[in-house]
Design a protein around this motif. Sequence first.
Motif, PDB file in Angstrom:
ATOM      1  N   ILE A 170     -15.515  -4.200  14.855  1.00  0.00           N
ATOM      2  CA  ILE A 170     -16.918  -3.865  15.097  1.00  0.00           C
ATOM      3  C   ILE A 170     -17.836  -4.793  14.317  1.00  0.00           C
ATOM      4  N   ALA A 171     -17.734  -4.753  12.965  1.00  0.00           N
ATOM      5  CA  ALA A 171     -18.747  -5.448  12.157  1.00  0.00           C
ATOM      6  C   ALA A 171     -18.699  -6.951  12.356  1.00  0.00           C
ATOM      7  N   GLN A 172     -17.498  -7.542  12.246  1.00  0.00           N
ATOM      8  CA  GLN A 172     -17.422  -8.994  12.306  1.00  0.00           C
ATOM      9  C   GLN A 172     -17.739  -9.521  13.698  1.00  0.00           C
ATOM     10  N   ASP A 173     -17.215  -8.846  14.698  1.00  0.00           N
ATOM     11  CA  ASP A 173     -17.409  -9.351  16.056  1.00  0.00           C
ATOM     12  C   ASP A 173     -18.831  -9.163  16.542  1.00  0.00           C
ATOM     13  N   ILE A 174     -19.525  -8.160  16.025  1.00  0.00           N
ATOM     14  CA  ILE A 174     -20.854  -7.877  16.562  1.00  0.00           C
ATOM     15  C   ILE A 174     -21.943  -8.472  15.694  1.00  0.00           C
ATOM     16  N   ILE A 175     -21.852  -8.252  14.376  1.00  0.00           N
ATOM     17  CA  ILE A 175     -22.948  -8.727  13.522  1.00  0.00           C
ATOM     18  C   ILE A 175     -22.804 -10.223  13.268  1.00  0.00           C
ATOM     19  N   GLY A 176     -21.594 -10.759  13.366  1.00  0.00           N
ATOM     20  CA  GLY A 176     -21.409 -12.191  13.142  1.00  0.00           C
ATOM     21  C   GLY A 176     -20.765 -12.444  11.792  1.00  0.00           C
ATOM     22  N   THR A 177     -20.052 -13.560  11.691  1.00  0.00           N
ATOM     23  CA  THR A 177     -19.250 -13.792  10.486  1.00  0.00           C
ATOM     24  C   THR A 177     -20.097 -14.049   9.253  1.00  0.00           C
ATOM     25  N   LYS A 178     -21.372 -14.410   9.424  1.00  0.00           N
ATOM     26  CA  LYS A 178     -22.159 -14.835   8.271  1.00  0.00           C
ATOM     27  C   LYS A 178     -22.494 -13.689   7.332  1.00  0.00           C
ATOM     28  N   GLU A 179     -23.033 -12.602   7.864  1.00  0.00           N
ATOM     29  CA  GLU A 179     -23.509 -11.565   6.950  1.00  0.00           C
ATOM     30  C   GLU A 179     -23.051 -10.162   7.339  1.00  0.00           C
ATOM     31  N   PHE A 180     -21.847 -10.071   7.902  1.00  0.00           N
ATOM     32  CA  PHE A 180     -21.427  -8.734   8.320  1.00  0.00           C
ATOM     33  C   PHE A 180     -20.976  -7.882   7.150  1.00  0.00           C
ATOM     34  N   LEU A 181     -20.543  -8.532   6.034  1.00  0.00           N
ATOM     35  CA  LEU A 181     -19.920  -7.756   4.948  1.00  0.00           C
ATOM     36  C   LEU A 181     -20.871  -6.741   4.335  1.00  0.00           C
ATOM     37  N   LEU A 215     -21.712   0.812   5.352  1.00  0.00           N
ATOM     38  CA  LEU A 215     -22.519   1.731   6.158  1.00  0.00           C
ATOM     39  C   LEU A 215     -21.762   2.156   7.407  1.00  0.00           C
ATOM     40  N   LEU A 216     -21.236   1.155   8.135  1.00  0.00           N
ATOM     41  CA  LEU A 216     -20.565   1.478   9.396  1.00  0.00           C
ATOM     42  C   LEU A 216     -19.307   2.296   9.148  1.00  0.00           C
ATOM     43  N   PHE A 217     -18.583   1.942   8.100  1.00  0.00           N
ATOM     44  CA  PHE A 217     -17.343   2.665   7.805  1.00  0.00           C
ATOM     45  C   PHE A 217     -17.642   4.111   7.415  1.00  0.00           C
ATOM     46  N   PRO A 222       0.806  -1.219   0.000  1.00  0.00           N
ATOM     47  CA  PRO A 222       0.000   0.000   0.000  1.00  0.00           C
ATOM     48  C   PRO A 222       0.843   1.276   0.000  1.00  0.00           C
ATOM     49  N   SER A 223       0.249   2.314  -0.584  1.00  0.00           N
ATOM     50  CA  SER A 223       0.847   3.648  -0.459  1.00  0.00           C
ATOM     51  C   SER A 223       0.521   4.181   0.933  1.00  0.00           C
ATOM     52  N   LYS A 224       1.017   5.386   1.216  1.00  0.00           N
ATOM     53  CA  LYS A 224       0.791   5.926   2.563  1.00  0.00           C
ATOM     54  C   LYS A 224      -0.698   6.163   2.838  1.00  0.00           C
ATOM     55  N   GLY A 225      -1.373   6.736   1.824  1.00  0.00           N
ATOM     56  CA  GLY A 225      -2.794   7.022   2.006  1.00  0.00           C
ATOM     57  C   GLY A 225      -3.605   5.758   2.177  1.00  0.00           C
ATOM     58  N   GLN A 226      -3.279   4.764   1.341  1.00  0.00           N
ATOM     59  CA  GLN A 226      -4.011   3.496   1.435  1.00  0.00           C
ATOM     60  C   GLN A 226      -3.762   2.843   2.790  1.00  0.00           C
ATOM     61  N   TRP A 227      -2.538   2.964   3.270  1.00  0.00           N
ATOM     62  CA  TRP A 227      -2.209   2.401   4.583  1.00  0.00           C
ATOM     63  C   TRP A 227      -3.075   3.035   5.667  1.00  0.00           C
ATOM     64  N   LEU A 228      -3.212   4.384   5.562  1.00  0.00           N
ATOM     65  CA  LEU A 228      -4.004   5.099   6.572  1.00  0.00           C
ATOM     66  C   LEU A 228      -5.465   4.648   6.528  1.00  0.00           C
ATOM     67  N   THR A 229      -5.997   4.560   5.306  1.00  0.00           N
ATOM     68  CA  THR A 229      -7.387   4.125   5.160  1.00  0.00           C
ATOM     69  C   THR A 229      -7.577   2.729   5.733  1.00  0.00           C
ATOM     70  N   GLU A 230      -6.586   1.849   5.451  1.00  0.00           N
ATOM     71  CA  GLU A 230      -6.716   0.482   5.945  1.00  0.00           C
ATOM     72  C   GLU A 230      -6.612   0.428   7.466  1.00  0.00           C
ATOM     73  N   GLN A 231      -5.797   1.329   8.025  1.00  0.00           N
ATOM     74  CA  GLN A 231      -5.691   1.360   9.487  1.00  0.00           C
ATOM     75  C   GLN A 231      -7.021   1.708  10.136  1.00  0.00           C
ATOM     76  N   TYR A 271      -9.971   1.232   8.453  1.00  0.00           N
ATOM     77  CA  TYR A 271     -10.967   0.266   7.958  1.00  0.00           C
ATOM     78  C   TYR A 271     -10.915  -1.040   8.738  1.00  0.00           C
ATOM     79  N   ALA A 272      -9.700  -1.485   9.062  1.00  0.00           N
ATOM     80  CA  ALA A 272      -9.560  -2.808   9.676  1.00  0.00           C
ATOM     81  C   ALA A 272     -10.284  -2.925  11.021  1.00  0.00           C
ATOM     82  N   PRO A 273     -10.115  -1.963  11.938  1.00  0.00           N
ATOM     83  CA  PRO A 273     -10.865  -2.110  13.194  1.00  0.00           C
ATOM     84  C   PRO A 273     -12.367  -2.052  13.015  1.00  0.00           C
ATOM     85  N   ILE A 274     -12.844  -1.252  12.042  1.00  0.00           N
ATOM     86  CA  ILE A 274     -14.290  -1.187  11.817  1.00  0.00           C
ATOM     87  C   ILE A 274     -14.782  -2.530  11.288  1.00  0.00           C
ATOM     88  N   ARG A 275     -14.027  -3.095  10.324  1.00  0.00           N
ATOM     89  CA  ARG A 275     -14.481  -4.340   9.706  1.00  0.00           C
ATOM     90  C   ARG A 275     -14.363  -5.509  10.684  1.00  0.00           C
TER      91      ARG A 275
END
Lengths: 68, 110, 264
Positions: free
Chosen positions: C81-92, C97-99, C63-72, C74-78
């Motif tokens: 938050i999303a995976q741990d709370i909504i569940g692995t089946k349909e969080f994607l 929305l959450l992001f 990743p470039s610097k900007g992409q790295w920042l976005t991923e930093q 994005y990763a905790p949200i995905r």
Amino acid sequence: MQGNIAILGYGLSAIGPGVGIGLIFAAYINGVARQPEARGMLQSIAILGFALAEALAIFGLVLAFVFK
Amino acid sequence: MSGVRMSQQHDDAPRPVEPKKPTEPSKYAQSGGLFGTFLASSSDWKTERPGMTESVGVSALSYLLSGPVVFALIGYGLDRWLHTGFLVPIGLLAGMALSIYLIWFRYGAE
Amino acid sequence: MSFSPLAAVKTESFEPPNPQEFYQRFFGHGDWSFTRPMVLFLVVGVVVCTFLVMTTRKAAIVPSKGQWLTEQVYAPIRNGIAQDIIGTKEFLKYVPLLFAVFCTLLLSNLMSVIPFFQFPPTGRVAFPIALTLFVYVIYQAIAFKRKGVVGYLKSLIPPGLPMWIRPMILVLEIITYFITRPVTLALRLFGNMFAGHMLLLLFITGGEFMLLHQDGFQYKIFGIGSFLMAVLMTLFEILIEFLQAYIFTLLAATYIADSIATEH
């Protein structure tokens, strides 16, 4: 300066539950850090204690609005 | 890339005390542990969606808020209707008791 | 009145900041006026959109610097938050929305401390209400679509309750799900941002008044102390702003998870 002294009373009554909730969650974090496998059980107890302590704060809030 | 990695390994090599990194406890803590999952399996929201545990406190708070408010409002309406004065505090207490009972039933019971 | 510090008389009394100062109109009248938080929210929208599009359009494995920042961000949200709370089946499905909610909220909260903007749009109650309405409509629509009206009402009551208490619990649950939850979601964010900005305003205007418009040695010391407090509180505010954006997203995910859950 004008206002309602009931609001002041609510501010005072929120101190106690604030301290209490802090103590409850401090104990919970302590317990989980010492014994991570007991997390599920500790959490139920912590939530119960939190609810009972928070109930007092909400009593204060509601009473401040009721007995103006 | 490989050269960089080699040098890093070389840097790590002279420290002989470190190789036993405590990876197991952290994994253990993250998953709640074997015993933890066993304990939590009595209520399914804890195992299926592990992140929900953090927001239980907020849900409990909203139950505690709506309980006394709703039943005090019902008591106030009945007071206006029946021209009495004691139903507001009764509603307040009943609402508080009900919401604590509900929280105990939902989140507290093992 | 004189602004000279040499004037022996106290030239004016201190006016503490009041909520009316949060209403800053640029042009227009009444309900149709164009205000400062609107401008700032537009800036937030444009900045978030352009930044995200620019950093993810040419997504690369290294990743470039900007992409790295976005991923930093994005990763905790995905995952957190999303995976741990909504569940692995349909969080994607709900990650965008959450992001989007998190990025918008984070930047509009941070507007409180960014120089030259220095006003949180979320400190006006309309903005948290609008964001909450957005989330509210989505999670209620999901719940009604998944469970139907009767199924939704049934799912509110936890099984195993004694029969005589169920009507009261149902009233309590309906009020909680339909009124208390969205109201507290909006008011928590609004209250934190409003009070935090008010506190900063109070410390800065108070310090300015004591330093420049009051005579006496003790006032200078208090003024400097007030400015130091303002700096400290600014750091504290940055923490609160991150935390509130995170909590709003977390709770939105929780409500969505509650409405797609089929058990209890």
